[in-house]
Structure formats: structure tokens, C-alpha cells
Design an enzyme around this catalytic site. Structure first.
Site, mmCIF file in Angstrom:
data_model
loop_
_atom_site.group_PDB
_atom_site.id
_atom_site.type_symbol
_atom_site.label_atom_id
_atom_site.label_comp_id
_atom_site.label_asym_id
_atom_site.label_seq_id
_atom_site.Cartn_x
_atom_site.Cartn_y
_atom_site.Cartn_z
ATOM 1 N N LEU A 290 105.882 28.441 74.838
ATOM 2 C CA LEU A 290 106.155 27.233 75.610
ATOM 3 C C LEU A 290 106.549 26.051 74.730
ATOM 4 C CD1 LEU A 290 106.289 25.850 78.324
ATOM 5 C CD2 LEU A 290 103.845 25.361 78.146
ATOM 6 N N HIS A 291 107.696 25.466 75.048
ATOM 7 C CA HIS A 291 108.178 24.298 74.314
ATOM 8 C C HIS A 291 109.150 23.520 75.182
ATOM 9 C CE1 HIS A 291 111.250 27.381 73.657
ATOM 10 N NE2 HIS A 291 112.111 26.414 73.388
ATOM 11 N N PHE A 292 109.239 22.227 74.914
ATOM 12 C CA PHE A 292 110.213 21.332 75.527
ATOM 13 C C PHE A 292 111.129 20.819 74.423
ATOM 14 C CE2 PHE A 292 106.546 21.360 78.250
ATOM 15 C CZ PHE A 292 107.041 21.284 79.545
#
Length: 549
Positions: A349-351
Site C-alpha cells: 500500500l502506497h500513495f
């Protein structure tokens, strides 16, 4: 002029150094070649944000400095406040001052101009933060971050080759200063300053970029593109395997009183604070450089890195991303998210986030309300809706637009906005619908696009000329920032060609209205247990999961 130094240490190495196969000389100690997964209990810079307060109007600027990174407060003549009122000067106050600040709950919770103070670590825990008064005073033009005062009257130093010279808030100034430092040390796979950008003439007002380095040096996708939900695979690349040298800082919510973990003794309800060295908790939120940047300041926000969350956004992690955009406090800073199947290349998970001076075309697009989708309300005490939900009009990609209602402050409405968008992302993922998220207006406005480009590509339904451009409609491209990998395609790009690329990613009108009703038509939003399993019909086509009241 008050200011502070971020002391440089050997935690960033060049790409050449990183590729060397020799054993690290530190015998396994925490250092630049350590894995991010080993960060727990080791020191990293910490930015602690206050969710219930807006970013302060105080502005900062990076100064030329020999060795360390120097940041100064830009005086505001109209404010008439002394230098001591700035968050940095407050950070060097003594522990007794902290106790005084905590003595009145009402003052801490309600004072709109509360300042940040130095955290008080629990007994026996060494955070690397000096809590003494040191030699600092309101009359000193120096800031103590790690207990070592430096005079700001030192001889002038050469200006760094790449410096973010504009005035910015605390997060923006620190983040760009550290990003510049990584750039100077050769941490990126190519020089993003070499890319060319132009606004494409026409009604679409697309922003085209030529980025040949990203085409040849970006990490390849290691996951299936036909499944949004896939288990985390520790054997494949993930951010726990990234080097410690790629981390800029921890990004944590400030909490009241001394606590263990990533945030040590920060307070809620106060202005943001920056600390040079705080021991990481078991699984901190990290801001990491993107070694294959699209634009200046391109970073990744990785929530709870050691929890090894697959690429699935939810309300809690969406709220973190919105606060990140809010804290950056710049109209040119946008945050994005790609699900698997919508051009996420890493299942951890990353933005994504970066600066772009130009307006994204989707920010200029018209919107229309969705009558069947009531706005999310803040409870019985709030009669006015907190979040407005609408749809894009006359834009090549059909998408939802969720934004804080006029007059609703981020501190009051971000939680509701994150709940709305985060739960929609969960439902889309459970239904195996690839999607992208684009955050703008400093965390106040969010675009959500369900998309079908990869699906159409697998069926041979994307026009050959669109495929030939190599433009992948991820969150920033689908919002109108078109990344071309060859000069020929970049030069030939016109309004019609850009529109055709985005149209190939859009769901049909019938499908869009179906999703609108299923995602938002029956508030309050609650994803049922069965929605976590995608239903597959006889033809093998995944159907959208139901969202129930």
C-alpha cells in the site's frame, strides 16, 4: 529571522554506491543500506501533524548552507509576532514549558493558535531529541533541532544545484529540502529536470510530458493486472526492501502525552512539529522518494510500512493521505492512488504525490450532482452536509467527485470525506473493479475513477494508435497529465489524441450509473461481508459487489 538546521549524516548514498555488492562496513548497524523493514526502534526524522488544526500561515524558506540543510522562518510584518511564536522556536523549549502547555486541556483543545512544543520522551527511551533549553533564546538567530546550535551568521555557502526556492509551509519546505538533497546525492534513476512539459492546445488543456527515463528505468510490474485484490507477497519487491536512504521522514498523527512507538510525547491540537531523530515504532507511516520520479518532489506515502498491507485503500489510510495533502498546503501538490489493475506496480500500500505548477485538466472540468447519492452528514448535531458528491461532466473519463462542502473545514470534514471515498474503494476492490484516486485542493477534493483500460487492452479493444503511445492511464494520467515515453509521440500529441487515450479507460455510462447506485445510493455506507468476495457470473465476468445500508 528564526530558523533551523536539519543536520546531514551519511544516510543517503548514490545509485552507484547502492549497486555495489560488497558487504556494509557497519556490521549490520542501522545505516543507508539497511532495509526499511528494519526501521523499528531506529531513528528517523518525524513530522507530527495535528489533525484538528489547519496548517499554520507561517512560511519557511530553505537557505544556502554549507553541509546541513538550513530552513528559516519568513517574517510576516503584518502578523507582528516575535520569532519565538514560530513552531521551530517553540520546539527547543524546556520540559517544564511542555508541562505548562499541558496544564490546561481547554487551552490545548480550543486555542486556535496553539504552537508546537518539543516532545517529552518516556523515561529511559532515547529519541535523539534534546529537551533542554540549550543556548537558544528569542534573541538567537539559530534553531536547535538535535541539541547542536548552529549560527545562522556563518559564512555564506554555495547555493545547491537544485533548491526549492519558493516560500512554503513546514511540511513543504522540509520535504522539498530533503528531496533536493537526495537529488544532489544521485538517488534517482534519472534527472527529472531533463523532462519536457507543454500544455496541449485545445479544449482539453492536457499537460503533456516527455519522460524517456521513466520508460526505460522504472521498475516493471510483477503482478497480475486482472485482479484488484491480491495477497501481499514478501518474495516480490515491497517497501520493506527499500533502502533506509530512500526515506525522508515519518508522518504521524500527534498524540497527547508520552507514548511509545513512532510518536513520542507529541500533543494533539497543536501546530505541526518536525523532529530530526525519533525512534520508529513497530510500523510507522513513511514518506519515501520515488526513485523514478514523474515530477519535482515526487514521493510515496507508505502507511504502516511493516504491516505489509497490500495495495488496498480503506477509510483509515485514505484519511492519512488526505491529511498529507492538507499538511503540504499547496495547490500545486496533489496525491494519487492506483489500485492493482489500474497501473499500481507494487502490491504494497502506497500513495503517490508530486508538485506540478499547471492545473490538471480534471480540476477544470464541470461537475453535476448525483441526485440518487445523498451527501454524507456529520451526525445529528450537523444539519448541513459535510461532503458533496457529484460526477464529472464533459470529461473523457467518467468519475465521481467528493469534496468538502463550502464552509466545512478539513479538520471537521476530512474524516467524513475519507470514510466516503475509502469505503467506495473497498467496495470497488471487492467487486474487482480497478480504480484510481486523485486528491487535490489541499485534501478537500477527491476524484474517484473506476476504469477498464487494462480489461479492454486484454480483449484487444484499445485502438492500436493509443496502445503505441505507451501512455498508461494511472491516477495522474487519467487526470490529464499525459506521460509520453518517446519524443515522436510527445511531439505528435494533440487534444484529440489525448482524449482518445482517456476515453479508452472510461467505464460506459450504464456501468457508471450502476456503480453510482451501488456505491453511494444507500447511506450510511456499509460494505457487507459478502462484498469482500467478488461474485462471478456464468460467463466469468466479475460483477460489482453490493453495498448495503
Amino acid at each position: 529571522m528564526a530558523g533551523m538546521y536539519i543536520h546531514k549524516v551519511q544516510t543517503i548514498m548514490s545509485m552507484v554506491q547502492l549497486e555495489e555488492e560488497s558487504e556494509a562496513a557497519d556490521g549490520g548497524a542501522w545505516g543507508p543500506r539497511s532495509c526499511v523493514g528494519d526501521c523499528a526502534g531506529n531513528p528517523l526524522p518525524l513530522y507530527a501533524y495535528a489533525p484538528c488544526k489547519p496548517p499554520r500561515s507561517t512560511r519557511y524558506r530553505r537557505l544556502p548552507s554549507r553541509g546541513d540543510i538550513a530552513i528559516a522562518v519568513v517574517p510576516e510584518v503584518s502578523r507582528g509576532a516575535s520569532d519565538e511564536s514560530s513552531p521551530e522556536m517553540m520546539m527547543s523549549r524546556s520540559a517544564s514549558d511542555v508541562s505548562d502547555a499541558l496544564s490546561s486541556d481547554d487551552d490545548a483543545d480550543n486555542a486556535e493558535d496553539d504552537e508546537a512544543v518539543v516532545p517529552v520522551p518516556p523515561s529511559g527511551i532515547d529519541t535523539g531529541i534534546d529537551t533542554g533549553t540549550g543556548n537558544n533564546s528569542a534573541d538567537d538567530d539559530v534553531m536547535i533541532v538535535d541539541g547542536s546550535p548552529r549560527s545562522m551568521c556563518a559564512p555564506p555557502a554555495p547555493t545547491p544545484s537544485a533548491v526549492f526556492n519558493d516560500e512554503a509551509n513546514l511540511l513543504g519546505t522540509v520535504m522539498t529540502a530533503l528531496w533536493d538533497d537526495a537529488d544532489e546525492r544521485g538517488m534517482f534513476r534519472y534527472d527529472v529536470r531533463d523532462v519536457e512539459t507543454r500544455v496541449v492546445p485545445g479544449a482539453g488543456r492536457y499537460v503533456a510530458q516527455l519522460n524517456e527515463g521513466r520508460a526505460t528505468k522504472k521498475r516493471a510490474t510483477e503482478f497480475r493486472v486482472d485482479a484488484v485484490v491480491q495477497p501481499f507477497d514478501a518474495a516480490k519487491f515491497n517497501f520493506c526492501k527499500a533502502f533506509a536512504s530512500e526515506v525522508l521522514f515519518q508522518f504521524e498523527r500527534a498524540t497527547r502525552g508520552p507514548v511509545s512507538g513512532a510518536v513520542l510525547g507529541c500533543m494533539t491540537g497543536v501546530a505541526p512539529t518536525l523532529h530530526e531523530r525519533v525512534l520508529c515504532g513497530p510500523s510507522p507511516n513513511l514518506v519515501v522518494i520515488n526513485v523514478s520520479p514523474i515530477e519535482y518532489g515526487h514521493v510515496l506515502l507508505v502507511p504502516r510500512v511493516n504491516d505489509c498491507i497490500p495495495q488496498l485503500a480503506d477509510p483509515a489510510t485514505m484519511e492519512l493521505a488526505l491529511h498529507f495533502a492538507k499538511e503540504a498546503d499547496s495547490d500545486s501538490f496533489r496525491v494519487g492512488y492506483n489500485s492493482l489493475g489500474a497501473y499500481a506496480t507494487i502490491n504494497h500500500l502506497h500513495f503517490q504525490a508530486y508538485y506540478l505548477e499547471h492545473a490538471f485538466p480534471v480540476e477544470l472540468a464541470a461537475t453535476a450532482p448525483l441526485p440518487q447519492c445523498p451527501s454524507l452528514r456529520g451526525g445529528a448535531r450537523h444539519h448541513a452536509p459535510l461532503v458533496h458528491l457529484s460526477r464529472l461532466v464533459d470529461y473523457p473519463v467518467r468519475g465521481f467527485v467528493a469534496e468538502l462542502a463550502p464552509g466545512v473545514t478539513p479538520s471537521r470534514g476530512i474524516h467524513a470525506l475519507a470514510e466516503l471515498v475509502g469505503r467506495a474503494c473497498m467496495a470497488l476492490a471487492a467487486a474487482n473493479v480497478p480504480h484510481n484516486v486523485f486528491v487535490t485542493k489541499r485534501g478537500r477534493r477527491v476524484f474517484l475513477y473506476p476504469q477498464v483500460f487494462a480489461e479492454r487492452l486484454s480483449r484487444g479493444e484499445v485502438p492500436a494508435d493509443v496502445v503505441a503511445t505507451g501512455v498508461n492511464p494511472a491516477c495522474f494520467e487519467i487526470s490529464g497529465h499525459m506521460l509520453y515515453k518517446s519524443r515522436e509521440d510527445y511531439a505528435a500529441a494533440d487534444d484529440a489524441a489525448c482524449t482518445r487515450i482517456l476515453e479508452a479507460a472510461s467505464v460506459s455510462e450504464a456501468r457508471f450509473l450502476q456503480l453510482a447506485d451501488q456505491l453511494f445510493g444507500a447511506p450510511p455506507l456499509r460494505v457487507s461481508a459478502t462484498a469482500k468476495r467478488a461474485a462471478v457470473d456464468d460467463a466469468g465476468v466479475t460483477q460489482p459487489a453490493k453495498v448495503h445500508a
